[in-house]
Motif scaffolding. Structure first.
Motif, PDB file in Angstrom:
ATOM      1  N   ALA A  68     -10.781   0.511   6.256  1.00 38.48           N
ATOM      2  CA  ALA A  68     -10.466   1.157   4.983  1.00 38.48           C
ATOM      3  C   ALA A  68     -10.991   0.322   3.821  1.00 38.48           C
ATOM      4  O   ALA A  68     -11.492   0.855   2.824  1.00 38.48           O
ATOM      5  N   PHE A  69     -10.906  -1.019   3.961  1.00 33.02           N
ATOM      6  CA  PHE A  69     -11.378  -1.902   2.904  1.00 33.02           C
ATOM      7  C   PHE A  69     -12.890  -1.766   2.720  1.00 33.02           C
ATOM      8  O   PHE A  69     -13.387  -1.645   1.597  1.00 33.02           O
ATOM      9  N   VAL A  70     -13.637  -1.785   3.834  1.00 35.62           N
ATOM     10  CA  VAL A  70     -15.089  -1.646   3.750  1.00 35.62           C
ATOM     11  C   VAL A  70     -15.448  -0.282   3.135  1.00 35.62           C
ATOM     12  O   VAL A  70     -16.373  -0.183   2.314  1.00 35.62           O
ATOM     13  N   SER A  71     -14.694   0.757   3.492  1.00 33.41           N
ATOM     14  CA  SER A  71     -14.934   2.077   2.899  1.00 33.41           C
ATOM     15  C   SER A  71     -14.728   2.030   1.384  1.00 33.41           C
ATOM     16  O   SER A  71     -15.526   2.585   0.620  1.00 33.41           O
ATOM     17  N   LEU A  72     -13.641   1.366   0.960  1.00 38.20           N
ATOM     18  CA  LEU A  72     -13.363   1.264  -0.478  1.00 38.20           C
ATOM     19  C   LEU A  72     -14.503   0.534  -1.180  1.00 38.20           C
ATOM     20  O   LEU A  72     -14.987   0.974  -2.235  1.00 38.20           O
ATOM     21  N   VAL A 116       1.417  -5.742   7.453  1.00 34.23           N
ATOM     22  CA  VAL A 116       0.981  -5.791   6.059  1.00 34.23           C
ATOM     23  C   VAL A 116      -0.415  -5.165   5.931  1.00 34.23           C
ATOM     24  O   VAL A 116      -0.667  -4.354   5.033  1.00 34.23           O
ATOM     25  N   THR A 117      -1.314  -5.507   6.858  1.00 29.64           N
ATOM     26  CA  THR A 117      -2.664  -4.930   6.763  1.00 29.64           C
ATOM     27  C   THR A 117      -2.617  -3.437   7.075  1.00 29.64           C
ATOM     28  O   THR A 117      -3.403  -2.671   6.534  1.00 29.64           O
ATOM     29  N   LEU A 118      -1.682  -3.032   7.936  1.00 33.39           N
ATOM     30  CA  LEU A 118      -1.502  -1.595   8.188  1.00 33.39           C
ATOM     31  C   LEU A 118      -1.147  -0.884   6.889  1.00 33.39           C
ATOM     32  O   LEU A 118      -1.728   0.153   6.539  1.00 33.39           O
ATOM     33  N   GLY A 119      -0.182  -1.466   6.146  1.00 30.33           N
ATOM     34  CA  GLY A 119       0.182  -0.885   4.856  1.00 30.33           C
ATOM     35  C   GLY A 119      -0.998  -0.901   3.897  1.00 30.33           C
ATOM     36  O   GLY A 119      -1.256   0.070   3.184  1.00 30.33           O
ATOM     37  N   MET A 120      -1.733  -2.031   3.893  1.00 27.62           N
ATOM     38  CA  MET A 120      -2.878  -2.134   2.984  1.00 27.62           C
ATOM     39  C   MET A 120      -3.953  -1.103   3.312  1.00 27.62           C
ATOM     40  O   MET A 120      -4.684  -0.661   2.431  1.00 27.62           O
ATOM     41  N   SER A 121      -4.054  -0.699   4.591  1.00 23.65           N
ATOM     42  CA  SER A 121      -5.079   0.286   4.934  1.00 23.65           C
ATOM     43  C   SER A 121      -4.803   1.609   4.213  1.00 23.65           C
ATOM     44  O   SER A 121      -5.735   2.299   3.799  1.00 23.65           O
ATOM     45  N   PHE A 122      -3.506   1.935   4.017  1.00 18.32           N
ATOM     46  CA  PHE A 122      -3.172   3.128   3.232  1.00 18.32           C
ATOM     47  C   PHE A 122      -3.578   2.916   1.771  1.00 18.32           C
ATOM     48  O   PHE A 122      -4.095   3.819   1.115  1.00 18.32           O
ATOM     49  N   VAL A 123      -3.321   1.687   1.265  1.00 16.27           N
ATOM     50  CA  VAL A 123      -3.628   1.401  -0.140  1.00 16.27           C
ATOM     51  C   VAL A 123      -5.135   1.485  -0.381  1.00 16.27           C
ATOM     52  O   VAL A 123      -5.598   2.184  -1.289  1.00 16.27           O
ATOM     53  N   TRP A 124      -5.917   0.795   0.443  1.00 16.06           N
ATOM     54  CA  TRP A 124      -7.378   0.822   0.265  1.00 16.06           C
ATOM     55  C   TRP A 124      -7.912   2.248   0.410  1.00 16.06           C
ATOM     56  O   TRP A 124      -8.743   2.692  -0.382  1.00 16.06           O
ATOM     57  N   LEU A 127      -7.101   4.264  -2.691  1.00 11.26           N
ATOM     58  CA  LEU A 127      -7.961   3.896  -3.821  1.00 11.26           C
ATOM     59  C   LEU A 127      -9.359   4.482  -3.642  1.00 11.26           C
ATOM     60  O   LEU A 127      -9.978   4.972  -4.599  1.00 11.26           O
ATOM     61  N   ALA A 128      -9.859   4.431  -2.399  1.00 12.87           N
ATOM     62  CA  ALA A 128     -11.203   4.962  -2.136  1.00 12.87           C
ATOM     63  C   ALA A 128     -11.253   6.459  -2.431  1.00 12.87           C
ATOM     64  O   ALA A 128     -12.200   6.951  -3.052  1.00 12.87           O
TER      65      ALA A 128
ATOM     66  N   ALA B 284       1.687  14.166  -6.800  1.00 14.56           N
ATOM     67  CA  ALA B 284       0.720  13.092  -6.595  1.00 14.56           C
ATOM     68  C   ALA B 284      -0.459  13.608  -5.763  1.00 14.56           C
ATOM     69  O   ALA B 284      -0.273  14.387  -4.826  1.00 14.56           O
ATOM     70  N   GLY B 285      -1.652  13.192  -6.112  1.00 17.40           N
ATOM     71  CA  GLY B 285      -2.831  13.567  -5.344  1.00 17.40           C
ATOM     72  C   GLY B 285      -2.909  12.768  -4.053  1.00 17.40           C
ATOM     73  O   GLY B 285      -2.106  11.858  -3.834  1.00 17.40           O
ATOM     74  N   ALA B 286      -3.874  13.116  -3.203  1.00 21.70           N
ATOM     75  CA  ALA B 286      -3.989  12.464  -1.894  1.00 21.70           C
ATOM     76  C   ALA B 286      -4.159  10.950  -2.037  1.00 21.70           C
ATOM     77  O   ALA B 286      -3.558  10.176  -1.297  1.00 21.70           O
ATOM     78  N   GLY B 287      -4.962  10.521  -3.016  1.00 17.59           N
ATOM     79  CA  GLY B 287      -5.218   9.089  -3.201  1.00 17.59           C
ATOM     80  C   GLY B 287      -3.960   8.343  -3.592  1.00 17.59           C
ATOM     81  O   GLY B 287      -3.577   7.355  -2.967  1.00 17.59           O
ATOM     82  N   VAL B 288      -3.276   8.833  -4.627  1.00 18.99           N
ATOM     83  CA  VAL B 288      -2.056   8.183  -5.112  1.00 18.99           C
ATOM     84  C   VAL B 288      -1.005   8.144  -4.007  1.00 18.99           C
ATOM     85  O   VAL B 288      -0.327   7.142  -3.794  1.00 18.99           O
ATOM     86  N   ARG B 289      -0.898   9.268  -3.266  1.00 20.34           N
ATOM     87  CA  ARG B 289       0.076   9.366  -2.188  1.00 20.34           C
ATOM     88  C   ARG B 289      -0.143   8.260  -1.165  1.00 20.34           C
ATOM     89  O   ARG B 289       0.781   7.578  -0.743  1.00 20.34           O
ATOM     90  N   SER B 290      -1.406   8.072  -0.802  1.00 15.07           N
ATOM     91  CA  SER B 290      -1.738   7.071   0.208  1.00 15.07           C
ATOM     92  C   SER B 290      -1.434   5.664  -0.303  1.00 15.07           C
ATOM     93  O   SER B 290      -0.850   4.845   0.416  1.00 15.07           O
ATOM     94  N   VAL B 291      -1.817   5.384  -1.563  1.00 18.39           N
ATOM     95  CA  VAL B 291      -1.565   4.052  -2.133  1.00 18.39           C
ATOM     96  C   VAL B 291      -0.059   3.769  -2.151  1.00 18.39           C
ATOM     97  O   VAL B 291       0.395   2.694  -1.737  1.00 18.39           O
TER      98      VAL B 291
END
Lengths: 308, 311
Positions: A68-72, A116-124, A127-128, B284-291
């Motif tokens: 996910a990070f590389v995609s972002l 934590v990285t699992l959670g971050m994969s959702f975050v990245w 954002l992407a 929330a949009g898909a991006g915000v939801r995921s974050v």
């Protein structure tokens, strides 16, 4: 210790050589500058991502967010870095910094890195999607030029892989700081007792992973010329497999940068090899799994000999 | 005893919070529907989560990455066998569970005979299962028999049937873990494999049984999910890879193994559905939801860890 157990690098090298020989046998025309270029075209981003994963595995953690990070990073590169280079560069630096902070956080609070990285994969991933809701963007021209440069005698992908392996070998195996970093994976307590600030070392290892993750995303865009939010999701598993194929271990700081790069090349080549075999597309993924199992079985023979 | 010291309470509190926040927007309307949907969709996450929990309990390095592929393969083959013919629901179930047993056996053999790290073994095996599913599916979307579809989308006493299946399974897992010798052996193996082996516990038997169970649970989830959603699809399992690990950890089981938590898995499964519907209803949009989902997962892990440090 036997010769083979001491020189763990032999197995990845032999695996790659055997696979390469089989490919040339199936398709002799691949044995050319152009052929090699096609075979290893996508190897550079995968090799960089594998090195990033190796930095995390080196300190006994595992990164499930790398894809996910590389995609972002790819999305940032194809949009901000292309349109407003200064802002794009700042964002990429901030991403590397956030990786380092993540490493410090994981160590300070003793959190399980896998979660934590699992959670971050959702975050990245989120954002992407935010940056690039639909596939698009464009590669900066200089990046495109860099990735399609044609050096004499050997193709760019091979030259780049050798450079990546050499640089990371010097950094991780030869340098003082690299030895201490591997020590964190081996025995963090004794590294701390020896007076090293483990939290900074972990942050540094994660920061390095972030740096190589950023490089992976950038080179990927240089090759594909556009990006989407899911472009590199499979890199998470590919990079873990690459590290292990290259003779790395999940615990104990036993990693090999050269091996990891070779592991990444082997995985890239496996995909090309299967398309040469005219295998039905249904079975391509499965055959990749079979090759992975086969190579790892060879590893077993090595370690058994090592014990004897 | 302080109820907050129970590790599973946090996932239930989080689920209740997400539930309340969603209803806050509609000022209480649709509570029943939301709860019903959460139980339906949470059931699939809970079933695979229970399996993943057993594997993670085995100790560091044990995790099953083949859950999505096993779900897809089991569902595909089961629906193909049934072929929309009435009265074949149990044949289909047998096929699905058989696929689960075979996949679990294959995974364990890779781990035992080739001494592969479980992460790599299940990853490599999942590629093969995925290929088998692609090959047998051929892009067809076979509908489940009507009676099975009716069962999977039906309810008894206001609780969806799939949730009953998930709750029953949770009860069985809880009894096995807390009240049977096998469960104690599993926990002992997870806490210290070496000590467990010295104490005469058949460690390899435990590991084999665990890897078989997780694959059977995954195949059951795949069978129910395909019946629930009107057919198997090749990407039906994708989201359950991260989901299965997330519900285990949010549910309060130790990622280091040796300590598992059945009620927490269900709480976390409900939470994972409710948080998405909460963010949806706030627009929330898909991006915000995921974050936000990711941030909440990390926040829960941090909250759980600081509590542990104080204790």
């Amino acid at each position: 210790m036997s010769f083979l157990a001491r020189h763990r690098i032999i197995l990845p090298v032999v695996s790659l050589a055997v696979l390469l020989a089989a490919t040339f046998y199936m398709q002799p025309r691949a044995m050319s500058y152009f052929g090699l270029n096609l075979l290893f075209n996508l190897a550079v981003p995968i090799a960089l991502a594998t090195i990033a994963q190796m930095m995390i595995i080196m300190v006994n953690d595992i990164d499930l967010s790398l894809g996910a990070f590389v995609s972002l990073v790819a999305c940032v590169t194809a949009t901000f870095l292309n349109d407003t280079p200064m802002l794009g560069l700042l964002i990429l630096l901030a991403l590397i910094l956030s990786y380092a902070l993540l490493g410090a956080l994981i160590h300070a609070l003793d959190l399980p890195a896998i979660v934590v990285t699992l959670g971050m994969s959702f975050v990245w991933g989120g954002l992407a999607l935010f940056i690039l809701p639909s596939p698009g963007g464009a590669s900066p021209d200089w990046l495109r030029t860099l990735m399609t440069v044609k050096p004499p005698i050997v193709p760019m992908a091979v030259v780049a892989s050798v450079i990546i392996a050499a640089v990371t070998h010097l950094l991780i195996i030869r340098s003082g700081i690299g030895t201490v970093l591997r020590g964190v994976g081996g025995n963090a307590t004794s590294v701390a007792r020896a007076g090293w600030p483990v939290i900074r070392l972990k942050a540094f290892a994660y920061g390095l992973a972030g740096l190589f993750g950023v490089l992976a995303g950038m080179t990927l865009v240089g090759l594909t010329t556009s990006a989407d939010a899911n472009i590199a999701l499979r890199y998470t598993l590919l990079s873990i497999a690459g590290v292990i194929l290259g003779g790395g271990e999940f615990i104990g700081g036993k990693v090999s940068p050269t091996g990891a790069v070779i592991g990444a090349l082997t995985l890239t080549l496996a995909a090309s090899f299967l398309s040469f075999m005219r295998l039905s597309p249904d079975w391509q993924i499965g055959a990749q799994g079979a090759i992975l199992i086969l190579v790892l079985t060879a590893r077993l023979i090595f370690s058994r000999r090592g014990e004897a | 005893m302080n109820p907050l010291s129970k590790p599973w309470i946090w996932s239930w509190l989080a689920a209740a919070g997400a539930f309340a926040l969603t209803l806050g927007l509609t000022s209480g309307r649709g509570a029943g529907e939301l709860g019903y949907a959460a139980l339906s969709f949470g059931a699939f996450a809970a079933i695979v989560g229970l399996g993943q929990m057993l594997v993670i309990t085995l100790g560091p390095g044990n995790v099953d990455l083949s859950i999505p592929a096993t779900m897809t393969l089991a569902a595909t083959l089961a629906l193909k066998t049934m072929g929309t013919v009435e009265g074949t629901a149990f044949v289909g179930l047998a096929v699905a569970l058989g696929v689960g047993l075979a996949a679990g056996f294959a995974n364990y053999m890779l781990i035992l005979l080739l001494r592969l790290p479980p992460i790599i073994a299940t990853l490599a095996a999942s590629l093969i299962y995925q290929s088998l599913a692609i090959w047998s599916n051929r892009g067809l979307r076979i509908k489940p028999p009507r009676e099975l579809a009716d069962f999977a989308t039906g309810q008894v006493m206001g609780i969806p049937n799939v949730a009953w299946a998930g709750l029953l399974l949770a009860a069985v897992v809880w009894v096995v873990l807390e009240r049977s010798v096998w469960g104690r052996w599993l926990l002992a193996t997870g806490q210290n494999t070496h000590a467990a082996r010295l104490a005469g516990i058949p460690v390899e038997m435990i590991r084999a049984a665990t890897y078989l169970s997780v694959a059977v649970f995954a195949s059951l989830a795949g069978y129910l999910l395909a019946s629930f959603s009107g057919g198997a699809a090749l990407n039906m399992g994708t989201e359950y890879l991260l989901m299965s690990i997330a519900v285990v950890v949010i549910g309060g089981s130790s990622i280091a193994g040796g300590n598992s938590n059945v009620p927490g898995v269900w709480g976390a499964a409900l939470f994972m559905f409710l948080v998405v519907s909460m963010l949806n209803s706030y627009g929330a949009g898909a991006g915000v939801r995921s974050v936000l989902t990711g941030t909440i997962i990390i926040a829960i892990v941090i909250a759980a860890s600081t509590r542990r440090v104080r204790a």
